[in-house]
Design a protein around this motif. Structure first.
Motif, mmCIF file in Angstrom:
data_model
loop_
_atom_site.group_PDB
_atom_site.id
_atom_site.type_symbol
_atom_site.label_atom_id
_atom_site.label_comp_id
_atom_site.label_asym_id
_atom_site.label_seq_id
_atom_site.Cartn_x
_atom_site.Cartn_y
_atom_site.Cartn_z
ATOM 1 N N GLY A 1 0.822 -1.197 0.000
ATOM 2 C CA GLY A 1 0.000 0.000 0.000
ATOM 3 C C GLY A 1 0.853 1.242 0.000
ATOM 4 N N ARG A 2 0.974 1.862 1.177
ATOM 5 C CA ARG A 2 1.725 3.115 1.275
ATOM 6 C C ARG A 2 3.173 2.956 0.837
ATOM 7 N NH1 ARG A 2 1.205 4.748 7.217
ATOM 8 N NH2 ARG A 2 1.393 2.486 7.427
ATOM 9 N N GLY A 3 3.745 1.770 1.071
ATOM 10 C CA GLY A 3 5.130 1.546 0.674
ATOM 11 C C GLY A 3 5.334 1.671 -0.822
ATOM 12 N N LEU A 4 4.375 1.180 -1.591
ATOM 13 C CA LEU A 4 4.483 1.251 -3.042
ATOM 14 C C LEU A 4 4.162 2.646 -3.561
ATOM 15 C CD1 LEU A 4 5.000 -0.212 -5.679
ATOM 16 C CD2 LEU A 4 2.647 -1.026 -5.645
ATOM 17 N N VAL A 5 3.226 3.323 -2.924
ATOM 18 C CA VAL A 5 2.926 4.699 -3.317
ATOM 19 C C VAL A 5 4.132 5.602 -3.041
ATOM 20 C CG1 VAL A 5 1.422 6.689 -2.856
ATOM 21 C CG2 VAL A 5 0.452 4.389 -2.954
ATOM 22 N N SER A 6 4.858 5.310 -1.978
ATOM 23 C CA SER A 6 6.024 6.109 -1.604
ATOM 24 C C SER A 6 7.274 5.757 -2.402
ATOM 25 C CB SER A 6 6.333 5.933 -0.109
ATOM 26 O OG SER A 6 5.238 6.311 0.686
ATOM 27 N N LEU B 1 2.931 13.569 -3.678
ATOM 28 C CA LEU B 1 4.292 14.088 -3.540
ATOM 29 C C LEU B 1 4.748 14.025 -2.088
ATOM 30 C CD1 LEU B 1 6.661 15.305 -5.059
ATOM 31 C CD2 LEU B 1 5.636 17.571 -4.720
ATOM 32 N N GLY B 2 3.835 14.316 -1.166
ATOM 33 C CA GLY B 2 4.176 14.236 0.244
ATOM 34 C C GLY B 2 4.593 12.827 0.652
ATOM 35 N N MET B 3 3.952 11.809 0.063
ATOM 36 C CA MET B 3 4.332 10.433 0.377
ATOM 37 C C MET B 3 5.669 10.058 -0.260
ATOM 38 S SD MET B 3 0.684 8.402 0.365
ATOM 39 C CE MET B 3 1.394 7.054 1.332
ATOM 40 N N LEU B 4 5.955 10.623 -1.415
ATOM 41 C CA LEU B 4 7.233 10.352 -2.071
ATOM 42 C C LEU B 4 8.423 10.916 -1.292
ATOM 43 C CD1 LEU B 4 6.233 11.058 -5.788
ATOM 44 C CD2 LEU B 4 6.836 8.823 -4.816
ATOM 45 N N ARG C 1 9.189 10.403 1.589
ATOM 46 C CA ARG C 1 9.742 9.366 2.462
ATOM 47 C C ARG C 1 10.922 8.654 1.797
ATOM 48 N NH1 ARG C 1 7.325 5.891 6.762
ATOM 49 N NH2 ARG C 1 8.693 4.077 6.937
ATOM 50 N N SER C 2 10.897 8.582 0.468
ATOM 51 C CA SER C 2 11.904 7.811 -0.253
ATOM 52 C C SER C 2 12.891 8.657 -1.040
ATOM 53 C CB SER C 2 11.214 6.833 -1.230
ATOM 54 O OG SER C 2 10.317 5.980 -0.551
ATOM 55 N N TYR C 3 12.520 9.905 -1.361
ATOM 56 C CA TYR C 3 13.353 10.709 -2.247
ATOM 57 C C TYR C 3 13.549 12.113 -1.663
ATOM 58 C CZ TYR C 3 11.870 7.017 -5.438
ATOM 59 O OH TYR C 3 11.600 5.800 -6.007
ATOM 60 N N PRO C 4 14.780 12.477 -1.291
ATOM 61 C CA PRO C 4 15.040 13.832 -0.786
ATOM 62 C C PRO C 4 14.635 14.912 -1.786
ATOM 63 C CG PRO C 4 16.926 12.396 -0.387
ATOM 64 C CD PRO C 4 15.989 11.630 -1.261
ATOM 65 N N GLU C 5 14.778 14.613 -3.084
ATOM 66 C CA GLU C 5 14.408 15.586 -4.100
ATOM 67 C C GLU C 5 12.911 15.868 -4.087
ATOM 68 O OE1 GLU C 5 17.800 13.006 -5.780
ATOM 69 O OE2 GLU C 5 15.955 12.737 -4.601
ATOM 70 N N ALA C 6 12.124 14.862 -3.718
ATOM 71 C CA ALA C 6 10.682 15.062 -3.602
ATOM 72 C C ALA C 6 10.379 16.018 -2.454
ATOM 73 C CB ALA C 6 9.977 13.729 -3.386
ATOM 74 N N ALA C 7 11.158 15.924 -1.376
ATOM 75 C CA ALA C 7 10.960 16.829 -0.248
ATOM 76 C C ALA C 7 11.244 18.269 -0.645
ATOM 77 C CB ALA C 7 11.856 16.407 0.915
#
Length: 331
Positions: A223-228, A281-284, A286-292
């Motif tokens: 779920g959230r893991g794949l979205v992130s 984007l907010g969930m991404l 978690r995995s990508y600093p560039e998304a932050a």
């Protein structure tokens, strides 16, 4: 081994299902739940939450889409399941896992885990109502307050006719708070003779390895893991096949975000589209600093034209229809 994309209300809609299954590694996915109360729903309600029905119940990548129903009236759920089967739904999935208070107050989702007799009755009636070749499956949690009740619930669902269970490894009361109790997934699998999928707190390849070791099951729902992390399913599939996973970098993911926004602009009202973008984007982040960094840049922006510029999207570009008209719905 099968990897499924979880249904997530208000997040994993047709648009995101299409993009994520396009990345690869996902064997099947599930619609957001169709809420069934006291009547036979109109065709438009099924089409709204499962527009892939116009493409033979598949995403553009060819990934099968299962239909999920939520409710507590066995007869009404059965009637709607029968209609969904007539519309071509390949699988009818029943939601006994949603922990949302608004859903539970209307006797839907995880609140029913306190009533195993009702779980059995619902699955039994739905099973009777749909053709034998259409599987009936269920998604559940580890009971309402006590994980011990999960065993009775799982048996009730399977005895009613469920061909497969997805177990979110937390109780309703625990919501989404870590940890996930994967050891209880193992106990559920021991209690029933149908495939059991593990779900909950699988964010990385290492999480999957630990889940597999502890739960003892091969099949998973992300779920959230794949979205992130949009390529998480692909990474896991590669590792399971003995290949070295090659994770996507932000330069590979950013075009997906821009495409998401481009499609959202064409499908979602301007007042809501920015919120959907920021949600993903907010969930991404978690995995990508560039998304932050990108999220910080646009988090206060609500003007769609300015968001176009930030994401490098041509709002005048043409987007071919993702789905063709459905002959059944046009008659």
């Amino acid at each position: 081994m099968q990897i499924a994309l979880a249904p997530m209300e208000g997040l994993v809609d047709e648009l995101l299902r299409d993009l994520l299954t396009g990345v690869g590694g996902i064997d099947w996915c599930v619609t957001e739940f169709v809420r069934v109360c006291d009547r036979l729903l109109p065709l438009a309600q099924f089409e709204k939450l499962a527009p892939e029905m116009r493409r033979g119940w598949q995403t553009r990548a060819g990934t099968p889409v299962h239909l999920q129903l939520l409710g507590s009236d066995p007869a009404c759920l059965a009637e709607n399941a029968a209609l969904a089967a007539e519309l071509g739904a390949p699988v009818i999935d029943l939601n006994f896992g949603c922990p949302a208070k608004t859903v539970n107050r209307s006797r839907g989702g995880a609140v029913l885990l306190d009533e195993p007799e009702l779980l059995h009755a619902i699955v039994r009636e739905v099973r009777r109502a749909v053709p034998a070749q259409v599987p009936v499956t269920a998604k559940m949690r580890l009971g309402y307050t006590r994980p011990e009740s999960a065993l009775e619930c799982a048996r009730a669902l399977v005895e009613g006719g469920a061909a497969q269970l997805v177990v979110h490894a937390r109780t309703k009361v625990e919501g989404y708070r870590p940890p996930a109790h994967w050891e209880w997934v193992a106990r559920v699998q021991e209690a029933v003779a149908v495939p059991v999928y593990a779900n909950g707190e699988i964010w990385t390849l290492e999480d999957w390895r630990r889940c597999r070791q502890i739960s003892g099951v091969e099949d998973i729902m992300l779920g959230r893991g794949l979205v992130s992390r949009p390529d998480l399913a692909r990474q896991i599939a590669a590792a399971r096949a003995g290949r070295t996973p090659e994770p996507l970098e932000w330069r590979d993911v950013q075009p997906l975000v821009s495409e998401f926004w481009r499609r959202a602009r064409q499908r979602i009202a301007p007042r809501y589209a920015p919120g959907r973008l920021k949600q993903w984007l907010g969930m991404l982040t978690r995995s990508y600093p560039e998304a932050a960094a990108l999220f910080a840049e646009l988090r206060r922006e609500s003007d769609c034209v300015r968001l176009d510029a930030l994401l490098g999207v041509d709002r005048h570009s043409d987007l071919s229809p993702v789905l063709e008209p459905c002959p059944v719905l046009s008659t």
